[in-house]
Motif scaffolding. Sequence first.
Motif, short mmCIF file in Angstrom:
data_model
loop_
_atom_site.label_atom_id
_atom_site.label_comp_id
_atom_site.label_asym_id
_atom_site.label_seq_id
_atom_site.Cartn_x
_atom_site.Cartn_y
_atom_site.Cartn_z
N LEU A 245 0.84 -1.19 0.00
CA LEU A 245 0.00 0.00 0.00
C LEU A 245 0.88 1.25 0.00
O LEU A 245 1.96 1.26 0.58
N SER A 246 0.38 2.30 -0.65
CA SER A 246 1.13 3.53 -0.74
C SER A 246 0.20 4.72 -0.64
O SER A 246 -0.84 4.76 -1.28
N MET A 247 0.59 5.69 0.17
CA MET A 247 -0.12 6.97 0.26
C MET A 247 0.92 8.07 0.05
O MET A 247 1.92 8.12 0.78
N GLY A 248 0.70 8.90 -0.94
CA GLY A 248 1.65 9.96 -1.20
C GLY A 248 2.24 9.92 -2.59
O GLY A 248 3.14 10.70 -2.91
N GLY A 249 1.77 8.97 -3.40
CA GLY A 249 2.18 8.95 -4.80
C GLY A 249 3.37 8.08 -5.12
O GLY A 249 3.78 8.00 -6.28
#
Length: 454
Positions: A245-249
Motif C-alpha cells: 500500500l502507498s499513500m503519497g504517490g
Amino acid sequence: MAFERAVVIGASVAGLLASAALAERFGRVTIVERDELPTEPEPRRGVPQGAQVHALLAIGIRSMNELVPGFVDDLVAAGAEPIDQGNDIPIYNPTGWIARGKSEAQVVAVRRPVLEHVLRSRVTALPNVEIIAGTATGLLATDDKRRVTGVALKRSATDELFADLVVDASGRASRSTRWVEDLGYPQVGERQLNIGIGYATAVVNLPEDALPDGVRGILGPPSPALPRGCAVMACGSGQYQLAALSMGGEEIPTEREAYLRYLESGPTPLVGQIARKAEFVTEPVNYKLAGTRRFLWEDLPRRPEAFIAVGDAVMGFNPIYGQGMSVAAAEALRLRRHLAGATSIDGLAEKVQTSFREVIDIVFGSVFPIDAAYPTAELVGLDPVDPAVLQAGQVLAEAATDDLEVANAMRAVTHLFTQEPLADPAIQEKIQAWAAEGRTVRNNDPAVIPAPLG
C-alpha cells in the motif's frame, strides 16, 4: 402498487444491490452495462481494481444478506471464509497493535471477482431483472426537464430506454453530474481529498505454519509518519492476498524481489517475513488513483425527479479502508426502505439521496483526519482538520491498544457505521482516564502480535 420500470446504469456491486432493492417494487429492472461480463469469477475491464485486495465490512455483509437472502451462504459455498476481523486480523497502527478479541466485525474473506460473480448470479436470477449491453450517454427528460424519463444509449439494441426511475451506479467514471447540468440544473457541488493512492496485490498460497495460530491475516496500514503499508489477508478457498500500500504517490514495484522488499519496509516486518514463504499464484498487479471524491447530490437546490446516484457516483472512497462496497450496500438498504412505503415516484429521489448523507458523513469523517494529515494531501472544498480532533483521535487509538471494549467501540465506527458505542459514557470515561493518567502504549512492538483479550 408496483411501479413499471427502473433502469440502473452499471452492473457494479452498487448497481446490483440497487437492482435487488428496486426489484421488490418495480415490475421490470433493466441494468445497462457497457462491459462484456465474464461468465466465471474473474476481473473485468470496467473494474480495474478487481484484482486488488478488498474488504467487506460487517455492515456491508449484513446489508447484502438482507437485500439478497442467503447471500452469505452462497459466498461460503463459493469458497469465502467467515472471519471475526476484530479477533483474527491483527492491525498494527502507528500507536501499536489494536486490541484483539471477539467482536461484531464478522466478515467473510473473499476475492472481489468471486463476490461480484455470486451477487450478479443471484440478482439476475430474479425474474424481473435483466442486464442489457450498452453505454449510457445522457438522460432523457420531459419537455420541461423536471423529470428524468430514461437514458440515451449507444452500442445497444436501442438508442433510448424509458423508465419511471433511473439510478446511476456507473462508479467513478460517472458523467451524471454533467448530464444533470445539461438539463438546466445547478452544478453539483464537489469535494476532493487527493493524496496519491496506490496498491499492488498478489494471490499466494502459504504454508500451514506461516501465520500464528488463530491469525487469518495481518494489516499494517500506511500513516502520515510512514506512507507505506503492507497486508496479508485470507481471500477464500484457502488462499491469501499480499498487498503493498502507498499513500503519497510513491510507485509500488511489481517485480517480485522489489515487491517483497517493499512489503518488508512496511509498518510491521511480519508481512514481509510471511511473504518470503509464499508461493505466488499471481504476480503483483498495480492500481493507482488520486484520492477521495464526493459529489454533494443531497445539497442540490433543484433536482430532477426520478433520478438517483449511488455508490462511487456519489462518493469514491480511499480504497485502502475498504469502505466502498459496504457503503453501497447501506445505500441500497435505504433505497429499499424508502421504496417500501412509496406510492409515487414524485419526491422519492430527494428523500433517498438525502438519506445517504448520514452514512457518508460517518464513514468519511472517520478517516478524513488521517488522510488530510499526509504531506501530499490536497483539499478541495474541505477545511483543514482541527488539531483538537487529531489529538482526540490519537488518545482513542492509544486506548484501543489496551482495552478491548474501546477497540470494539472504535470498530463499530468503521464496521457498523455507528458512533453510538464510542459515545457511551463508560467508553468515554475509559478514554479520558487514559489521557488523564498519562498512560503509555505497551503493545507497540511491530514484530510481536499480542494475544487476544477477553
